[in-house]
Design an enzyme around this catalytic site. Structure first.
Site, short mmCIF file in Angstrom:
data_model
loop_
_atom_site.label_atom_id
_atom_site.label_comp_id
_atom_site.label_asym_id
_atom_site.label_seq_id
_atom_site.Cartn_x
_atom_site.Cartn_y
_atom_site.Cartn_z
N CYS A 49 0.81 -1.20 0.00
CA CYS A 49 0.00 0.00 0.00
C CYS A 49 0.85 1.26 0.00
CB CYS A 49 -0.90 0.00 1.23
SG CYS A 49 -2.28 1.13 1.13
N GLY B 99 -7.76 -4.18 4.30
CA GLY B 99 -6.75 -4.07 3.26
C GLY B 99 -6.15 -2.67 3.21
N CYS B 100 -5.53 -2.36 2.10
CA CYS B 100 -4.88 -1.06 1.92
C CYS B 100 -5.86 0.07 2.24
CB CYS B 100 -4.37 -0.92 0.49
SG CYS B 100 -3.69 0.71 0.11
N PHE B 101 -5.48 0.94 3.17
CA PHE B 101 -6.43 1.97 3.59
C PHE B 101 -6.69 3.03 2.53
CE2 PHE B 101 -2.77 3.56 6.61
CZ PHE B 101 -1.95 3.84 5.53
N TRP B 102 -5.86 3.10 1.49
CA TRP B 102 -6.15 4.04 0.39
C TRP B 102 -7.49 3.70 -0.26
CZ3 TRP B 102 -0.95 3.41 -2.71
CH2 TRP B 102 0.10 3.97 -1.97
#
Length: 207
Positions: A23, A56-59
């Site tokens: 990420c 998962g990826c906080f983006w």
């Protein structure tokens, strides 16, 4: 044999690098800052509540939550670990025990916690046990961090619904602990880049 061993080692190294930094493959030279706290009016107003999710990826999580009806603020950060004020590098090293997560503030006059939790389940794969998409590791696992028994029960009810549909939900339910906002360059990443998430997609799993 030597070439085969070299290729195997290179593949493992690539996989490991991706799992700890998936990420964060973005420029970190920026000194960009962001407002990572709710306004004073919201924090003191009973009409506003918060929800914290790891998926998962906080983006990608922020990309969808910031566009949701009734959401007034989103902050990505770290939760669930044992190190105070962790850095992204510490989280990636798997030594701090934190998950990448998002803290969502929403207006209860417009939406509710169940709608937030439904969106959470709809934008990631809650059945994946080792991360999310190509991002593998503890920091990317699916977790609902509940702030009350009511939030916990709502999340459990949704998990039960999905399990009855034949899904094997791996999402964990954990009490919310201290949430640490991530570095400024992680906030609203896709807005700044003008791109879209690579491992989060909306799929209505309840209908």
């Amino acid at each position: 044999m030597t070439n085969r061993l070299f290729l195997t080692a290179a593949t493992l190294l690539f996989t490991f690098a991706g799992s700890i930094c998936g990420c964060g493959n973005t420029s970190q030279n920026t000194t960009q800052t962001t407002n990572t706290t709710e306004t004073m009016n919201q924090s003191n107003d009973p009409n506003y509540e918060t929800a914290i999710f790891a998926g998962g990826c906080f983006w990608g999580m922020q990309y969808y939550f910031e566009k949701a009806k009734g959401v007034t603020n989103t902050v990505v950060g770290y939760i669930g670990g044992h190190t105070a004020n962790p850095t992204y590098e510490q989280v990636c090293s798997h030594t701090s025990g934190h998950y990448e997560a998002i803290k969502v503030t929403y207006d209860t006059r417009v939406t509710n916690y169940e709608a937030m939790a439904r969106l959470f389940f709809n934008i990631h794969d809650p059945s994946q046990t080792d991360g999310q998409g190509p991002d593998l590791g503890e920091q990317y696992m699916s977790v609902v961090f509940y702030a009350s028994d009511a939030q916990k029960q709502t999340a459990q009810n949704l998990i039960t619904q999905l399990n009855k549909k034949g899904m094997k939900i791996a999402t964990q339910l954990k009490p919310a602990t201290t949430f640490y906002p991530a570095e400024g360059y992680h906030q609203h990443h896709y807005d700044h880049e003008g791109t879209t998430p690579y491992c989060h997609h909306f799929v209505d799993k309840f209908n």
